[in-house]
Scaffold this motif. Structure first.
Motif, PDB file in Angstrom:
ATOM      1  N   ALA A   1       2.845 -13.152 102.161  1.00  0.00           N
ATOM      2  CA  ALA A   1       1.519 -13.537 101.675  1.00  0.00           C
ATOM      3  C   ALA A   1       1.497 -13.710 100.168  1.00  0.00           C
ATOM      4  N   ASN A   2       2.437 -13.093  99.465  1.00  0.00           N
ATOM      5  CA  ASN A   2       2.496 -13.192  98.008  1.00  0.00           C
ATOM      6  C   ASN A   2       3.331 -14.369  97.517  1.00  0.00           C
ATOM      7  N   LEU A   3       4.230 -14.865  98.347  1.00  0.00           N
ATOM      8  CA  LEU A   3       5.167 -15.883  97.882  1.00  0.00           C
ATOM      9  C   LEU A   3       4.509 -17.186  97.414  1.00  0.00           C
ATOM     10  N   PRO A   4       3.451 -17.697  98.061  1.00  0.00           N
ATOM     11  CA  PRO A   4       2.827 -18.921  97.530  1.00  0.00           C
ATOM     12  C   PRO A   4       2.319 -18.748  96.106  1.00  0.00           C
ATOM     13  N   ARG A   5       1.743 -17.592  95.781  1.00  0.00           N
ATOM     14  CA  ARG A   5       1.270 -17.331  94.422  1.00  0.00           C
ATOM     15  C   ARG A   5       2.432 -17.270  93.447  1.00  0.00           C
ATOM     16  N   ILE A   6       3.522 -16.627  93.869  1.00  0.00           N
ATOM     17  CA  ILE A   6       4.701 -16.516  93.020  1.00  0.00           C
ATOM     18  C   ILE A   6       5.319 -17.897  92.804  1.00  0.00           C
ATOM     19  N   GLN A   7       5.397 -18.689  93.861  1.00  0.00           N
ATOM     20  CA  GLN A   7       5.941 -20.048  93.741  1.00  0.00           C
ATOM     21  C   GLN A   7       5.132 -20.880  92.749  1.00  0.00           C
ATOM     22  N   SER A   8       3.814 -20.812  92.845  1.00  0.00           N
ATOM     23  CA  SER A   8       2.956 -21.575  91.929  1.00  0.00           C
ATOM     24  C   SER A   8       3.165 -21.126  90.485  1.00  0.00           C
ATOM     25  N   ALA A   9       3.308 -19.806  90.275  1.00  0.00           N
ATOM     26  CA  ALA A   9       3.511 -19.284  88.923  1.00  0.00           C
ATOM     27  C   ALA A   9       4.851 -19.751  88.359  1.00  0.00           C
ATOM     28  N   ILE A  10       5.878 -19.772  89.187  1.00  0.00           N
ATOM     29  CA  ILE A  10       7.191 -20.254  88.738  1.00  0.00           C
ATOM     30  C   ILE A  10       7.116 -21.727  88.357  1.00  0.00           C
ATOM     31  N   ASP A  11       6.495 -22.505  89.205  1.00  0.00           N
ATOM     32  CA  ASP A  11       6.397 -23.943  88.920  1.00  0.00           C
ATOM     33  C   ASP A  11       5.611 -24.215  87.644  1.00  0.00           C
ATOM     34  N   ARG A  12       4.577 -23.416  87.400  1.00  0.00           N
ATOM     35  CA  ARG A  12       3.803 -23.584  86.166  1.00  0.00           C
ATOM     36  C   ARG A  12       4.651 -23.245  84.946  1.00  0.00           C
ATOM     37  N   LEU A  13       5.416 -22.154  85.022  1.00  0.00           N
ATOM     38  CA  LEU A  13       6.279 -21.774  83.902  1.00  0.00           C
ATOM     39  C   LEU A  13       7.291 -22.876  83.587  1.00  0.00           C
ATOM     40  N   LEU A  14       7.903 -23.401  84.612  1.00  0.00           N
ATOM     41  CA  LEU A  14       8.909 -24.449  84.413  1.00  0.00           C
ATOM     42  C   LEU A  14       8.273 -25.710  83.830  1.00  0.00           C
ATOM     43  N   ALA A  15       7.081 -26.062  84.333  1.00  0.00           N
ATOM     44  CA  ALA A  15       6.404 -27.265  83.840  1.00  0.00           C
ATOM     45  C   ALA A  15       5.945 -27.085  82.397  1.00  0.00           C
ATOM     46  N   GLN A  16       5.377 -25.924  82.099  1.00  0.00           N
ATOM     47  CA  GLN A  16       4.870 -25.677  80.746  1.00  0.00           C
ATOM     48  C   GLN A  16       5.967 -25.731  79.699  1.00  0.00           C
ATOM     49  N   HIS A  17       7.190 -25.377  80.087  1.00  0.00           N
ATOM     50  CA  HIS A  17       8.292 -25.348  79.128  1.00  0.00           C
ATOM     51  C   HIS A  17       9.287 -26.484  79.376  1.00  0.00           C
ATOM     52  N   ALA A  18       8.884 -27.443  80.202  1.00  0.00           N
ATOM     53  CA  ALA A  18       9.683 -28.658  80.449  1.00  0.00           C
ATOM     54  C   ALA A  18      11.116 -28.330  80.851  1.00  0.00           C
ATOM     55  N   ILE A  19      11.257 -27.377  81.788  1.00  0.00           N
ATOM     56  CA  ILE A  19      12.581 -26.992  82.253  1.00  0.00           C
ATOM     57  C   ILE A  19      12.890 -27.781  83.524  1.00  0.00           C
ATOM     58  N   ALA A  20      13.761 -28.753  83.416  1.00  0.00           N
ATOM     59  CA  ALA A  20      14.175 -29.540  84.574  1.00  0.00           C
ATOM     60  C   ALA A  20      15.085 -28.702  85.467  1.00  0.00           C
ATOM     61  N   SER A  21      15.195 -29.101  86.729  1.00  0.00           N
ATOM     62  CA  SER A  21      15.941 -28.299  87.701  1.00  0.00           C
ATOM     63  C   SER A  21      17.395 -28.101  87.294  1.00  0.00           C
ATOM     64  N   TYR A  22      18.004 -29.097  86.658  1.00  0.00           N
ATOM     65  CA  TYR A  22      19.417 -28.971  86.285  1.00  0.00           C
ATOM     66  C   TYR A  22      19.631 -27.963  85.150  1.00  0.00           C
ATOM     67  N   ARG A  23      18.545 -27.558  84.472  1.00  0.00           N
ATOM     68  CA  ARG A  23      18.647 -26.568  83.397  1.00  0.00           C
ATOM     69  C   ARG A  23      18.326 -25.154  83.893  1.00  0.00           C
ATOM     70  N   LEU A  24      18.019 -25.024  85.176  1.00  0.00           N
ATOM     71  CA  LEU A  24      17.677 -23.730  85.751  1.00  0.00           C
ATOM     72  C   LEU A  24      18.912 -23.162  86.452  1.00  0.00           C
ATOM     73  N   GLY A  25      19.428 -22.055  85.910  1.00  0.00           N
ATOM     74  CA  GLY A  25      20.657 -21.482  86.432  1.00  0.00           C
ATOM     75  C   GLY A  25      20.481 -20.638  87.674  1.00  0.00           C
ATOM     76  N   GLY A  26      19.267 -20.180  87.943  1.00  0.00           N
ATOM     77  CA  GLY A  26      19.048 -19.368  89.125  1.00  0.00           C
ATOM     78  C   GLY A  26      17.712 -18.659  89.082  1.00  0.00           C
ATOM     79  N   ILE A  27      17.364 -18.063  90.214  1.00  0.00           N
ATOM     80  CA  ILE A  27      16.137 -17.278  90.346  1.00  0.00           C
ATOM     81  C   ILE A  27      16.525 -15.917  90.902  1.00  0.00           C
ATOM     82  N   GLY A  28      15.954 -14.866  90.317  1.00  0.00           N
ATOM     83  CA  GLY A  28      16.273 -13.513  90.743  1.00  0.00           C
ATOM     84  C   GLY A  28      15.032 -12.705  91.052  1.00  0.00           C
ATOM     85  N   LEU A  29      15.212 -11.685  91.876  1.00  0.00           N
ATOM     86  CA  LEU A  29      14.090 -10.849  92.300  1.00  0.00           C
ATOM     87  C   LEU A  29      14.465  -9.376  92.210  1.00  0.00           C
TER      88      LEU A  29
END
Length: 316
Positions: free
Chosen positions: A39-67
């Motif tokens: 139930a929390n993952l959609p909110r987390i996904q949206s927050a991640i996408d906003r962070l990446l968009a706000q800082h113009a981080i393209a997918s090829y510049r993202l080395g990984g996601i950790g939890l």
């Protein structure tokens, strides 16, 4: 390369954009751990996408996601092994698949307190030391341990991470883990209402007033010499000091790092614990340094970046 690090706390979910051990930007979400992980993952996904968009981080510049997860984790398979009344559906969820579906990058997860000690060891208060214990004081009490420059895991991935469930009072309060008298039951935010409500030496008036109190409010009253707050906080600090002494006897660290939200009152907490440890720990060959965390609530985020950036190969 940039990494996205998620610290799935019992009260707050922290999501950070990290590079080379530095948290460049972060967002916080109120935790809804009781409703589960899915139930929390959609909110987390949206927050991640906003962070990446706000800082113009393209997918090829993202080395990984950790939890960072508040439970027992098998980091080799990125699987949750056991929960403790937080995100109880996580054992059945495929987080590898979730990350791959949405971002197509590597994924890594581990116990939150273990990642916190890695963060402090990597570039925080324990940088330069090879024998480290960290205790995080918050909703629960977590620990992480490094011995001879290696993170402690054990065959079942629980070694060093269950410091909040060492037993200090075998006749004490029932813990959420099923045991009795764990450190968490005696001095943690989760159990604070019970600690106050069941205390025989606190007045009914104070108990009623304290129903909305957390440790932040109690430490504030402590600074004002409120007698009942002083009694309560001193008892909690006695518990934390006893825990640190136990960790010193068990793991023989050179340095003990104390972090977590409660440790923000370190001006009171650290001198008290140091005095107790100095008097009571059996350390004939040398005393462990007791210090506060340097990275604050970003330690686990930094620990995740350490692994995702593959910098662990030079230390582990």
């Amino acid at each position: 390369m940039y990494t996205i690090a998620i610290d799935l706390g019992g009260t707050i979910v922290k999501i950070g954009l990290v590079r080379r051990g530095q948290v460049l930007a972060s967002v916080q979400l109120n935790s809804r751990s009781a409703v589960g992980l899915a139930a929390n993952l959609p909110r987390i996904q949206s927050a991640i996408d906003r962070l990446l968009a706000q800082h113009a981080i393209a997918s090829y510049r993202l080395g990984g996601i950790g939890l960072a997860f508040p439970g027992l984790v098998n980091p080799k398979e990125n699987k949750v092994l056991s929960t403790n009344q937080k995100y109880d559906d996580a054992r059945d969820f495929d987080l590898n698949g979730w990350v791959n579906k949405h971002w197509g990058v590597p994924f890594y997860m581990d116990n939150d307190a273990r990642l916190a000690v890695v963060g402090e060891w990597y570039c925080g208060a324990a940088d330069g030391w090879n024998n480290v214990v960290m205790m995080t004081l918050g909703t629960g009490i977590g620990t992480g341990v490094i011995i001879d420059g290696k993170v402690l895991y054990g065959p079942h991935f629980q070694a060093g991470s269950l410091g909040g469930h060492f037993v200090l009072d075998y006749k004490g309060r029932k813990c959420t883990c099923g045991n009795v008298g764990c450190i968490e039951t005696l001095a943690s935010s989760f159990f604070l209402p019970a600690i106050i409500g069941e205390h025989p030496d606190l007045s009914e008036r104070f108990k009623k007033e304290a129903t909305a109190y957390g440790f932040k409010e109690l430490f504030s009253l402590y600074r004002q010499d409120h007698p009942e707050a002083v009694l309560l906080i001193n008892e909690c600090m006695d518990v934390w000091a006893a825990a640190v002494i136990t960790y010193i006897h068990a793991y023989d660290p050179e340095i003990v790092v104390i972090g977590g939200g409660i440790s923000k009152s370190r001006d009171i907490l650290l001198p008290y614990i140091k005095k107790k440890v100095e008097a009571l720990a059996w350390c004939p060959s040398g005393k462990a340094i007791i210090t506060g965390a340097a990275l604050g609530d970003q330690a686990a985020l930094t620990g995740l970046d350490y692994y995702l950036s593959k910098q662990y190969t030079s230390k582990l």
